[in-house]
Design an enzyme around this catalytic site. Structure first.
Site, PDB file in Angstrom:
ATOM      1  N   LYS A  79       0.604   3.160  11.334  1.00  0.00           N
ATOM      2  CA  LYS A  79      -0.810   3.289  10.959  1.00  0.00           C
ATOM      3  C   LYS A  79      -1.565   2.127  11.593  1.00  0.00           C
ATOM      4  CE  LYS A  79      -3.761   3.870   6.846  1.00  0.00           C
ATOM      5  NZ  LYS A  79      -3.787   3.994   5.359  1.00  0.00           N
ATOM      6  N   SER A 154      -6.024   8.107   3.323  1.00  0.00           N
ATOM      7  CA  SER A 154      -6.424   7.576   4.601  1.00  0.00           C
ATOM      8  C   SER A 154      -5.333   7.581   5.668  1.00  0.00           C
ATOM      9  CB  SER A 154      -6.929   6.145   4.435  1.00  0.00           C
ATOM     10  OG  SER A 154      -5.878   5.294   4.037  1.00  0.00           O
ATOM     11  N   SER A 178      -3.321   7.047  -0.514  1.00  0.00           N
ATOM     12  CA  SER A 178      -3.368   7.304   0.924  1.00  0.00           C
ATOM     13  C   SER A 178      -2.034   7.579   1.607  1.00  0.00           C
ATOM     14  CB  SER A 178      -4.038   6.141   1.639  1.00  0.00           C
ATOM     15  OG  SER A 178      -5.424   6.252   1.496  1.00  0.00           O
TER      16      SER A 178
END
Ligand code: GLN
Length: 492
Positions: A79, A154, A178
């Site tokens: 990420k 997210s 997330s």
């Protein structure tokens, strides 16, 4: 070989060790897939092809010596919230589009030590604030199951790369859901560890008292391999806990479900807005666990109405403080031709941050300001404690707690929900972060539109091994986690 991306992490590691294929071949295989498929998914912000192949060659050399670790030569995507030395780290923001970190996040460094090969950095909601990965600067990431839908957020890029087989597993972070919600939207397994189990050093901060990194992959077994890399005490993160780390792979067992007491919060299954298909699939999965020897016990989590308002005060408050460092002076984006220092701050921040991030900064600053601090922030902290106590009381009587991960399946891109509608979609995930508990999402089927549905299991502190084992055993008796989106079936 055209189907290397179909292997589990264990099979991949075994194939590398027995020299059925090299890390270079495996890495090139993924790079080819990314080149062919990612135009449509928009999951990678940065592909580090050259470095990846160099890391793969180094891994192949180590594999030949016989000194390989469990995962030497296996590729991964990070990420873009984890700092990577020498590679751009954006946190999904225009603010950091030119930021190259001088150091690696601990999670990234541990990955390197374990011999993982970094394929690149993946898209997310800006500064991890959001639930759709419709990024205002890098564009929307698409759900591999249906490209007109969001992958969740997210950590939507992390979910999308795994679901499209553009990486075998990925790191994610979870401040209010997330990891679990995008795993649910993309038919994956994702684990949010106990707060303090995974180092936050080098992970760009959103709400520091709740941020926690964790693994996203197809199966609990794959997640266990990545947890073995990510977990552990780190003296560079004062909130990381100095507690012995489990061997999450060795601890996987087929005996976790028999005799397990699963709490079913009576407040959770009558929530307005809970989709009928989601409810049905989750109930079917609980029936399956019951058939495998678990007992379902109704429990009372009476604080559930307070989850959304409490989180949406505390998270923006912490965000407003954490994001004050992005001022156009020390990091990232700087406006052009500032007239004075105030103009520099103002324009750098209003040009560099997207609308949702600005909204959170405004709400958080308001909640922390002198006249409102006691009425909002302090009160939210008190309610937070009550929410935690609610869970601890429940765990006196049950081993884990079941819930959907999200009330719906993946939204359509551009659905343009109002902020409050969007925040309500986090109803099932926020409390876990407020209390610092671990929780896992497991895929348990599909809705009428063939979009994945997820079951969430919430455990007591440090129960990561147990959560992984329960899902592992469920996955040995079902095949939802083996289902692949059409785009993942394409060959490069
Ligand atoms: N959707 C939640 C939020 O917007 C959670 C995000 C997260 O866990 N990073 O804050």
């Amino acid at each position: 070989m055209t189907d290397l991306h179909r292997l589990s992490i264990r099979e991949m590691a075994e194939g590398l060790k027995s020299a059925q294929f090299s890390s270079r071949e495996l890495t090139q295989h993924y790079l080819n897939r990314i080149a062919k498929i990612d135009d449509r998914v928009n999951s990678y912000i940065t592909v580090t092809a050259e470095q990846a192949l160099a890391q793969a060659d180094a891994a192949d050399a180590v594999l030949k010596t016989g000194n390989a670790t469990a995962l030497t030569g296996v590729p991964i995507a990070h990420k873009d919230i984890f700092c990577t030395h020498g590679i751009k780290t954006t946190a999904g923001s225009k603010m950091l589009n030119n930021f190259v970190s001088p150091y690696d996040a601990t999670v990234v460094a541990k990955g390197k030590t374990a011999g993982l090969v970094t394929l690149g950095k993946v898209n997310m909601d800006e500064f991890a604030m959001g639930s759709t990965s419709e990024n205002p600067f890098f564009g929307a990431t698409k759900n591999p199951w249906n490209l007109e839908h969001v992958p969740g957020g997210s950590s939507g890029g992390s979910a999308a790369v795994v679901a499209a087989d553009l990486a075998p597993f990925a790191t994610g972070t979870d401040t209010g859901g997330s990891i679990r919600q995008p795993a649910s939207f993309c038919g994956l397994t994702g684990l949010k560890p106990t707060y303090g189990r995974v180092s936050r050093f080098g992970m760009i901060a959103y709400a520091s008292s709740m941020d926690q990194g964790g693994p996203m992959a197809r199966s609990a077994e794959d997640c266990a391999y990545l947890m073995n890399v990510m977990a552990g005490h780190d003296e560079k993160d004062s909130t990381s806990i100095n507690k012995e780390v489990d061997d999450y792979v060795a601890n996987l067992n087929g005996t976790a479900v028999k005799g397990l007491r699963i709490g079913i919060p009576k407040q959770y299954f009558n929530v307005q807005g809970l989709d009928a298909d989601v409810k049905a699939r989750v109930e079917e999965s609980l029936k399956k666990l019951e058939d495998m020897g678990a007992t379902l016990v109704e429990i009372d989590l009476s604080m559930s109405e307070a989850y959304v308002p409490t989180y949406y005060l505390i998270a923006p408050a912490e965000a407003s403080s954490n994001l004050s460092r992005f001022d156009g002076v020390r990091y990232g984006y700087r406006c052009e031709n500032p007239t004075d220092i105030l103009d520099l701050y103002k324009r750098s921040r209003s040009e560099g941050f997207g609308a949702e991030v600005q909204r959170r900064i405004l709400i958080g600053t308001y909640a922390l300001s002198a006249g409102y601090y006691d009425a909002y922030y302090v009160k939210a902290q008190k309610v937070r404690r009550l929410i935690q106590q609610d869970f601890l009381k429940a765990f006196e009587n049950v081993d884990v707690i079941a819930a959907p991960s999200a009330p719906t399946t993946a939204y359509k891109i551009g659905a343009n929900l109002s902020p409050t509608e969007m925040y309500l979609g986090d109803i099932y995930t926020l409390a876990v972060n407020l209390a610092g508990l671990p929780a896992i999402n497991a895929p348990v089927g599909f809705d009428a539109n063939s979009l994945p549905v997820g079951l969430q299991l919430i455990g007591n502190y440090w129960s990561e091994s147990q959560l992984l084992s329960i899902v592992h055993q469920y996955q040995q008796n079902t095949d939802w986690h083996t289902k692949r989106a059409a785009i993942a079936e394409e060959n490069a």
